[in-house]
Design a protein around this motif. Sequence first.
Motif, PDB file in Angstrom:
ATOM      1  N   MET A 119      99.388  84.864  91.600  1.00 10.10           N
ATOM      2  CA  MET A 119     100.233  83.823  91.023  1.00 10.10           C
ATOM      3  C   MET A 119     100.779  82.915  92.107  1.00 10.10           C
ATOM      4  O   MET A 119     101.009  83.354  93.238  1.00 10.10           O
ATOM      5  CB  MET A 119     101.413  84.468  90.275  1.00 10.10           C
TER       6      MET A 119
ATOM      7  N   PHE B 234     107.995  82.942  84.402  1.00  8.13           N
ATOM      8  CA  PHE B 234     107.009  81.910  84.093  1.00  8.13           C
ATOM      9  C   PHE B 234     107.194  81.380  82.675  1.00  8.13           C
ATOM     10  O   PHE B 234     107.126  80.168  82.436  1.00  8.13           O
ATOM     11  CB  PHE B 234     105.591  82.463  84.263  1.00  8.13           C
TER      12      PHE B 234
ATOM     13  N   ILE C  91      98.934  80.709  87.262  1.00  4.43           N
ATOM     14  CA  ILE C  91      98.574  82.110  87.023  1.00  4.43           C
ATOM     15  C   ILE C  91      97.058  82.191  86.954  1.00  4.43           C
ATOM     16  O   ILE C  91      96.409  81.370  86.297  1.00  4.43           O
ATOM     17  CB  ILE C  91      99.196  82.631  85.711  1.00  4.43           C
TER      18      ILE C  91
END
Length: 220
Positions: free
Chosen positions: A159, A184, A120
């Motif tokens: 991402m 995530f 990220i």
Amino acid sequence: MAAGLGTRLRPLTERWPKPVLPVDGRPVIVTLMHELAAGGFDSFVVVTGHLAEQVEELVTPLPYRIRLAAQPEALGSADAVRQAAVEPPFLVTAADTVYTRGDPGRFWDAFEESGAAGAISMRRQPGRPAANRIRAEGGRVVRVVDSSDESGFTAAPLMALGPAVAAQIAADLPGPPFELAAAFQRVIDAGERVEAIEIGKTRDLTDPLDLVEENFQYLR
């Protein structure tokens, strides 16, 4: 991801979808795709929804391998990625953000070198909402969303998803809306590493004032 309703930009987005609105007088999604191509990405899936035909009309003539996918309902970012039906690993980005030149390619290279389950991006950029704060320790994401974090970092909508994160997209995520943050976080909680990669300044269209400031800088 170009399917959002852009509610905070209303009434503009009642007529135009956010990705076709301009930064520096050019449609955000066109600038973004040129930057991604310059970073080495050679094929794209554009997920459309709200006022889809305007997005499709802009991207279809571009000189890249582009596939269009529809998100019938605005059910969140994870659902948008699910509709794209792409095999991991892959890069995901919102279509309403312009990145510092070269950042998408550098971000992807760092992810690949890390061997992590995902990555990220995050930036130090004052004025971003507290809801975008992210907690990272030792170069890895600990909490994808942490409004109490005081590091000054906020997550950016760039991402990388490896197989472990992508598998959660197809899983029973909480929602709707079904969000990538939840996918995530599940992977992180299971002990997998999600890389925290710092990028430069982003230019985002969030509310009508952003549209003025990003296109008429003398009015700042």
